[in-house]
Design a protein around this motif. Structure first.
Motif, PDB file in Angstrom:
ATOM      1  N   ALA A 276      21.116  32.121  38.000  1.00 21.78           N
ATOM      2  CA  ALA A 276      22.529  31.785  37.784  1.00 21.78           C
ATOM      3  C   ALA A 276      22.866  31.946  36.306  1.00 21.78           C
ATOM      4  O   ALA A 276      22.138  31.471  35.436  1.00 21.78           O
ATOM      5  CB  ALA A 276      22.797  30.357  38.245  1.00 21.78           C
ATOM      6  N   GLY A 277      23.948  32.671  36.032  1.00 22.38           N
ATOM      7  CA  GLY A 277      24.400  32.821  34.650  1.00 22.38           C
ATOM      8  C   GLY A 277      23.672  33.903  33.870  1.00 22.38           C
ATOM      9  O   GLY A 277      24.020  34.172  32.714  1.00 22.38           O
ATOM     10  N   MET A 278      22.673  34.544  34.464  1.00 20.94           N
ATOM     11  CA  MET A 278      21.947  35.609  33.751  1.00 20.94           C
ATOM     12  C   MET A 278      22.564  36.966  34.044  1.00 20.94           C
ATOM     13  O   MET A 278      22.984  37.232  35.165  1.00 20.94           O
ATOM     14  CB  MET A 278      20.487  35.653  34.210  1.00 20.94           C
ATOM     15  N   ASP A 279      22.587  37.835  33.052  1.00 21.22           N
ATOM     16  CA  ASP A 279      23.029  39.213  33.258  1.00 21.22           C
ATOM     17  C   ASP A 279      21.840  40.022  33.783  1.00 21.22           C
ATOM     18  O   ASP A 279      20.902  40.335  33.042  1.00 21.22           O
ATOM     19  CB  ASP A 279      23.525  39.792  31.928  1.00 21.22           C
ATOM     20  N   LEU A 280      21.872  40.342  35.079  1.00 22.85           N
ATOM     21  CA  LEU A 280      20.707  40.995  35.695  1.00 22.85           C
ATOM     22  C   LEU A 280      20.674  42.506  35.436  1.00 22.85           C
ATOM     23  O   LEU A 280      19.717  43.183  35.823  1.00 22.85           O
ATOM     24  CB  LEU A 280      20.653  40.688  37.186  1.00 22.85           C
ATOM     25  N   LYS A 281      21.717  43.032  34.769  1.00 22.32           N
ATOM     26  CA  LYS A 281      21.624  44.433  34.308  1.00 22.32           C
ATOM     27  C   LYS A 281      20.858  44.473  32.987  1.00 22.32           C
ATOM     28  O   LYS A 281      20.048  45.369  32.753  1.00 22.32           O
ATOM     29  CB  LYS A 281      23.024  45.040  34.136  1.00 22.32           C
ATOM     30  N   ALA A 282      21.086  43.462  32.139  1.00 24.46           N
ATOM     31  CA  ALA A 282      20.357  43.388  30.858  1.00 24.46           C
ATOM     32  C   ALA A 282      18.923  42.926  31.101  1.00 24.46           C
ATOM     33  O   ALA A 282      17.986  43.389  30.453  1.00 24.46           O
ATOM     34  CB  ALA A 282      21.059  42.435  29.900  1.00 24.46           C
ATOM     35  N   ASN A 283      18.757  41.987  32.043  1.00 22.50           N
ATOM     36  CA  ASN A 283      17.417  41.467  32.363  1.00 22.50           C
ATOM     37  C   ASN A 283      16.913  42.159  33.639  1.00 22.50           C
ATOM     38  O   ASN A 283      16.846  41.525  34.693  1.00 22.50           O
ATOM     39  CB  ASN A 283      17.473  39.952  32.546  1.00 22.50           C
ATOM     40  N   TYR A 284      16.592  43.461  33.523  1.00 22.88           N
ATOM     41  CA  TYR A 284      16.171  44.229  34.695  1.00 22.88           C
ATOM     42  C   TYR A 284      14.678  44.098  34.908  1.00 22.88           C
ATOM     43  O   TYR A 284      13.971  43.505  34.100  1.00 22.88           O
ATOM     44  CB  TYR A 284      16.560  45.705  34.555  1.00 22.88           C
TER      45      TYR A 284
END
Ligand SMILES: Nc1nc2c(c(=O)[nH]1)N[C@H]1C(S)=C(S)[C@@H](COP(=O)(O)O)O[C@H]1N2
Ligand SMILES: [Mo]
Length: 314
Positions: A306-314
């Motif tokens: 929740a709240g994490m950018d999953l494109k940046a944190n791939y």
């Protein structure tokens, strides 16, 4: 200094399992069964008792022959057939797993003790970063049950995992060309490691693990790409720093620490929107199905991010 440029290969460039299996049939039945008998792990498989797991999955199982002959385990070679062909000399017993780092009670667990953990049947969807998937009936126990026993300290934020290094038994670890730096290492955030879906597997299809699938004990994290599910583990370390991971170290642009299955984030060299279910639809079938966010386990695990950018944190 050696510069490693290893890589995964997109499924479109890999011989589909169905074609690979039909080629194998040219060997003739007798030769094939001899080859299988020499293939190690399967010959040593022992029946395993387990109770039905909490997570049910009503999808067709990938045939056992495919699960045990189409593998990634670079310690035995980089071809899909190498792990089953080249793991016959690997000795998964005796074995122990050292669990230490930021814990109150560090401990080395013998295999006999690990096999007495509350084993469950856990059929999971598995999705390789290369674009193929399987449905595998694992037998294992929650990693959280093991972590509880060593009493993680409040400062522990991550868990790192290490595979055995045994060049004499693992042909991919000797010789001039070694595809990866050893040991193979992986890592999870502590909350991911403690999630009830995360298991240490000791068997599949009702038997102990074949060598090619990570005997005698391997991680299974079904909402992440297959490479997170590290095989033949000898050490588990609790730490306050994000662990090194083999594929990120090798090629950080292509493989990140999180590696959640995500159809919306393409691999730099191919789309991740679809996948080929291995063993489905008979020979020469290359039909693809949509890949699901978190490999279909979003209801269970999306809240971890929740709240994490999953494109940046791939
Ligand atoms: N030690 C180790 N673990 C590993 C690998 C490997 O090369 N070495 N390959 C990974 C990859 S890329 C995948 S897709 C899965 C495959 O698991 P399976 O062969 O049991 O299906 O194992 C993972 N674990
Ligand atoms: Mo993979």
């Amino acid at each position: 200094m050696a510069v490693y440029r290893p890589t995964h290969i997109p499924a479109s460039e890999i011989t589909p399992h169905s074609i690979y299996m039909s080629r194998r049939n040219f060997m003739g039945a007798a030769a094939a069964s001899l080859a299988l008998a020499g293939a190690g792990g399967s010959a040593l498989a022992a029946p395993l008792q387990a109770t039905p797991g909490a997570y049910k999955l009503d999808e067709k199982l990938t045939p056992k022959e495919a699960v045990t002959s189409y593998n990634n385990f670079y310690e035995f070679g980089t071809d899909k057939s190498d792990p089953s062909s080249n793991s016959g000399d690997f000795k998964p017993t005796p074995w122990s797993v050292k669990v230490d780092g930021l814990v109150g009670k560090p401990k080395e667990f013998g295999l006999e003790e690990l096999m007495k953990m509350p084993l469950e049947d856990r059929t999971y969807r598995m999705r390789c970063v290369e674009g193929w998937s399987m449905v595998i009936p694992w037998i294992g126990f929650p990693l959280a049950a093991l972590l509880d026993q060593v009493e993680p300290q409040g400062s522990a934020k991550y868990v790192s995992f290490e595979t055995v290094v045994r060049p004499s038994e693992m042909p991919g670890q000797k010789g001039l060309f070694q595809p990866l730096p050893w040991p193979y290492v992986e890592g999870l955030r502590l909350d991911e490691a403690r999630h009830p879906l995360t298991i240490l597997a000791v068997g599949l299809y009702g038997e102990t693990l074949p060598n090619q699938n990570g005997a005698p004990i391997r991680l299974v994290v079904p909402w992440k790409y297959g490479f997170k599910s590290i095989k033949s583990i000898v050490r588990i370390l609790l730490t306050d720093k994000q662990p090194e991971t083999t594929w990120k170290n090798s090629n950080a642009r292509e493989y990140g620490f999180y590696s959640n299955v995500n159809p919306a984030v393409d691999h730099p060299r191919w789309s991740q929107a679809t996948e080929q279910r291995i063993g489905e639809g008979g020979f020469f079938n290359t039909a693809r199905r949509p890949t699901l966010p978190f490999n279909g386990y979003g209801d269970e695990v999306a809240s971890l991010y929740a709240g994490m950018d999953l494109k940046a944190n791939y």
